[in-house]
Write an enzyme that holds these catalytic residues in place. Structure first.
Site, short mmCIF file in Angstrom:
data_model
loop_
_atom_site.label_atom_id
_atom_site.label_comp_id
_atom_site.label_asym_id
_atom_site.label_seq_id
_atom_site.Cartn_x
_atom_site.Cartn_y
_atom_site.Cartn_z
N ARG A 71 39.51 33.62 38.39
CA ARG A 71 40.87 34.21 38.29
C ARG A 71 41.08 34.72 36.86
O ARG A 71 41.54 34.00 35.95
CB ARG A 71 41.93 33.18 38.65
N GLN A 80 38.16 38.82 51.24
CA GLN A 80 38.96 39.85 50.58
C GLN A 80 38.26 40.29 49.29
O GLN A 80 37.68 39.48 48.58
CB GLN A 80 40.34 39.28 50.23
N HIS A 84 38.49 44.84 38.43
CA HIS A 84 39.82 44.21 38.56
C HIS A 84 40.25 43.58 37.23
O HIS A 84 40.40 42.35 37.13
CB HIS A 84 39.71 43.14 39.66
N GLU A 105 43.69 48.31 37.02
CA GLU A 105 42.36 48.22 37.63
C GLU A 105 41.84 49.61 38.00
O GLU A 105 42.49 50.33 38.78
CB GLU A 105 42.45 47.35 38.88
O1 TA6 Z 1 44.39 44.31 42.90
C1 TA6 Z 1 45.60 43.82 43.41
C2 TA6 Z 1 45.30 42.90 44.59
O2 TA6 Z 1 44.70 43.60 45.65
C3 TA6 Z 1 46.61 42.22 45.01
O3 TA6 Z 1 47.03 42.68 46.28
C4 TA6 Z 1 46.25 40.74 45.00
O4 TA6 Z 1 45.73 40.35 46.25
C5 TA6 Z 1 45.18 40.72 43.89
O5 TA6 Z 1 44.40 41.87 44.18
C6 TA6 Z 1 44.40 39.44 43.76
O6 TA6 Z 1 43.60 39.24 44.90
P1 TA6 Z 1 42.72 37.87 44.97
O7 TA6 Z 1 41.90 37.99 46.21
O8 TA6 Z 1 41.89 37.83 43.71
O9 TA6 Z 1 43.73 36.75 44.99
#
Ligand code: TA6
Length: 286
Positions: free
Chosen positions: A61, A79, A156, A259
Site C-alpha cells: 500500500r 483487482q 499507481h 497515476e
Molecule cells: O487507482 C485508483 C483505484 O482504482 C481506486 O478505485 C482504488 O481501488 C485504488 O485504485 C486502490 O485499489 P487497491 O486494489 O490497491 O485497494
C-alpha cells in the site's frame, strides 16, 4: 503519518537500492517491483502506509505499485492484475552510467500461475533511472507468444504530501474524465487548478504529456509521460482510508495518487511486438 523508509527496514533479499549519495536514492521491493521510496536530497516524495503488509502476498500500500495486465476489477484474477503481487527479478543490478545516473531493471515473465489466469506469454521489463532530481520509470511489455493479446497498465504512484488540503494538480483543464464517485459518468474538467477536498477517483483521458502536482511546504513535482495517455487521480479520503486495514487512518491527509497509465482503452499487442511507455517524476525548482 506514513513510514519514512530506510533500507535496513526490509530483508536484504527483498529489496534493491539505487543510491546516488547525497540522500538521493530509491528503494525497490521485488514484490511487484514496487518502488517503496524515492528520496531526493533527503526528502521523501512517495507515500507508504505504515500499516502496509509485507508478506510477499498482498499488494504493498503505497510507493509505485505496477498495474498489469488489468487496471481495476478483473474477472480473470485480482483487482489491478497480478504484476503488483508477483515476485520480479532484478535482471540489471543498480549501476552508474556515464552521467552519474543509477540504472536498474526488473523483469516479470509469464508462469503457470499467470497463465492460469491469463493464458498469454509475455515479458515485462521495468527499468528505473535515478537522476539528480528526477526518477524515470520505463515500462515495456513484450508479447513473446504466437498470438496477440490486449491489456491495460498503469503506474499507481502514491505521492507524499504535507497536507492534501494544500495540494493541487495542474494541467488537467479541458480533459474529459470518468468520475467513479459519480456513477462513473463522464465530465469535463473546467479548472486550471484541480484541488482535492473529498473522496476522489477520476480517470482523466488523453492527458497532456505533463501534469504538475503542487503542494505547500514541498517543491512541485512534474509528471511527464510517454504512451501513458490517461491520468488517474485518487484519494480515498477519511472514510475510505478507515475502511482499508493497510492504510493509516490519517494516511489520506498525506497522499495523493496521480497515476500515469493506459487504462481507458486496451493496448492490443501482436505476437512479437512490444509496448514501450514511461513516466518521469521531476522535482521542480522552487
Ligand atoms: O487507482 C485508483 C483505484 O482504482 C481506486 O478505485 C482504488 O481501488 C485504488 O485504485 C486502490 O485499489 P487497491 O486494489 O490497491 O485497494
Amino acid at each position: 503519518m506514513a513510514t519514512v523508509q530506510s533500507p535496513e527496514h526490509y530483508p536484504a533479499g527483498d529489496i534493491v537500492v539505487l543510491d546516488r549519495g547525497n540522500g538521493t536514492r530509491v528503494i525497490v521491493h521485488l514484490h511487484g517491483a514496487t518502488v517503496l521510496s524515492w528520496q531526493c536530497n533527503g526528502v521523501e516524495h512517495l507515500f507508504l502506509s505504515s500499516t502496509s503488509v509485507f508478506d510477499n502476498k498482498k499488494a504493498i500500500r503505497g510507493g509505485i505499485p505496477v498495474i498489469f495486465p488489468q487496471f481495476g476489477p478483473w474477472s480473470l484474477g485480482p483487482q489491478h492484475g497480478f504484476a503488483r503481487t508477483k515476485r520480479w527479478t532484478n535482471v540489471i543490478p543498480p549501476s552508474t552510467d556515464k552521467n552519474g545516473n543509477i540504472i536498474a531493471a526488473f523483469q516479470l515473465e509469464d508462469d503457470d500461475e499467470t497463465r492460469q489466469m491469463w493464458n498469454h506469454k509475455f515479458k515485462v521489463v521495468y527499468t528505473l533511472m535515478l537522476l539528480d532530481t528526477s526518477l524515470v520509470c520505463n515500462f515495456v511489455v513484450h508479447n513473446t507468444g504466437s498470438s496477440s493479446f490486449d491489456f491495460t497498465c498503469l503506474l499507481h504512484t502514491y505521492f507524499r504530501v504535507a497536507d492534501i488540503n494544500s495540494t493541487s494538480v495542474l494541467g488537467l483543464k479541458g480533459l474529459k474524465y470518468v468520475d467513479k464517485i459519480r456513477e462513473s459518468k463522464e465530465f469535463t474538467e473546467e479548472r486550471d487548478v484541480v484541488s482535492v477536498g473529498e473522496k476522489t477517483d477520476r480517470v482523466y483521458k488523453d492527458s497532456p504529456k505533463t501534469v504538475v502536482i503542487q503542494t505547500a511546504a514541498n517543491p512541485s513535482i512534474e509528471v511527464s509521460t510517454l504512451s501513458f495517455p490517461d491520468t488517474v487521480v485518487w484519494n480515498p479520503w477519511e472514510e475510505g482510508a478507515k475502511s482499508m486495514a493497510d492504510m493509516d487512518d490519517d494516511g489520506w491527509r498525506h497522499m495523493l495518487c496521480v497515476e500515469a497509465g493506459k487504462v481507458s482503452s486496451s493496448v492490443i499487442l501482436e505476437a512479437g511486438d512490444k509496448f514501450d511507455s514511461s513516466q518521469t517524476l521531476k522535482i521542480l525548482p522552487n
